[in-house]
Design an enzyme around this catalytic site. Structure first.
Site, short mmCIF file in Angstrom:
data_model
loop_
_atom_site.label_atom_id
_atom_site.label_comp_id
_atom_site.label_asym_id
_atom_site.label_seq_id
_atom_site.Cartn_x
_atom_site.Cartn_y
_atom_site.Cartn_z
N PRO A 102 6.48 1.15 2.14
CA PRO A 102 7.73 1.55 1.50
C PRO A 102 7.52 1.87 0.02
O PRO A 102 6.76 1.19 -0.67
CB PRO A 102 8.63 0.31 1.64
CG PRO A 102 7.96 -0.56 2.63
CD PRO A 102 6.51 -0.24 2.58
N TYR A 103 8.22 2.88 -0.45
CA TYR A 103 8.16 3.34 -1.84
C TYR A 103 9.59 3.31 -2.35
O TYR A 103 10.42 4.11 -1.94
CB TYR A 103 7.59 4.76 -1.85
CG TYR A 103 7.24 5.32 -3.19
CD1 TYR A 103 5.96 5.18 -3.71
CD2 TYR A 103 8.18 6.04 -3.93
CE1 TYR A 103 5.62 5.74 -4.93
CE2 TYR A 103 7.85 6.59 -5.15
CZ TYR A 103 6.57 6.44 -5.65
OH TYR A 103 6.23 7.00 -6.85
N PHE A 104 9.88 2.35 -3.20
CA PHE A 104 11.23 2.17 -3.73
C PHE A 104 11.36 2.89 -5.07
O PHE A 104 10.41 2.95 -5.85
CB PHE A 104 11.51 0.68 -3.97
CG PHE A 104 11.68 -0.13 -2.72
CD1 PHE A 104 12.95 -0.36 -2.19
CD2 PHE A 104 10.58 -0.70 -2.09
CE1 PHE A 104 13.10 -1.12 -1.04
CE2 PHE A 104 10.73 -1.46 -0.95
CZ PHE A 104 11.99 -1.68 -0.42
#
Length: 184
Positions: A102-104
């Protein structure tokens, strides 16, 4: 006659700088990072906008609760730091059989004179939540100085000792990224 100014979100007018041109060769060699830095320095910060990204990795069976905790904690940190709601988004940069990466991203309207402190409070809360929920502080972008405190919490002592030994042999003057992965 057309004005060479833009109106910021706070309603102030400021001179508009010419757009930065990034050639295809620059883009292929990392020039897009230069563009992102230029965008932040030229527009986002003067407009009072706080934004950042952070990446991680987690297994599929833990992703849903992980995502919910990190997103909610970061949203709460934005509200506490700025007094306003912000935006937290998430996408996958990589997908593996055992889990996603995941890339927030977070975006908030900050207060001039306090932007750095507000960003740090949000970054600290997001990074703490990421670790507490079982994610890793790094994935494909490596560690960097911003993530070093959390990397120290996750990195095994034996691995740190091996890095120090390799650094003593290969970089005795400590010139290569001093203080990024281990203390000099």
């Amino acid at each position: 006659m057309r004005s060479n100014a833009v109106t910021t979100m706070a309603g102030r007018r400021r001179p508009q700088k010419p757009a930065m041109h990034i050639s295809k060769a620059q883009q292929e060699s990392g020039g897009t990072h230069l563009f992102a830095c230029h965008l932040r320095a030229s527009f986002l910060t003067p407009a009072g906008l706080i934004n950042d990204t952070f990446e991680t990795a987690i297994t599929w069976d833990r992703f849903e609760s992980f995502h919910d905790k990190v997103k909610a904690t970061t949203e709460r940190a934005i509200l506490e730091a700025t007094g306003l709601k912000g935006e937290v988004t998430c996408r996958f940069t990589h997908v593996y059989p055992d889990g996603p990466a995941p890339y927030f991203s977070f975006h908030a309207l900050g207060r001039h004179g306090a932007l750095l402190e507000q960003w740090q409070a949000i970054k600290n809360a997001a990074s703490d939540a990421l670790i507490e929920a079982g994610g890793t502080i790094t994935h494909h972008h490596a560690v960097g100085r911003d993530h070093r405190p959390w990397y120290d919490r996750q990195r095994p002592g034996l691995f740190a000792a091996a890095l120090r030994a390799a650094k003593r042999e290969l970089d005795p003057q400590g010139m290569l990224n001093p203080g990024v992965l281990i203390d000099p």
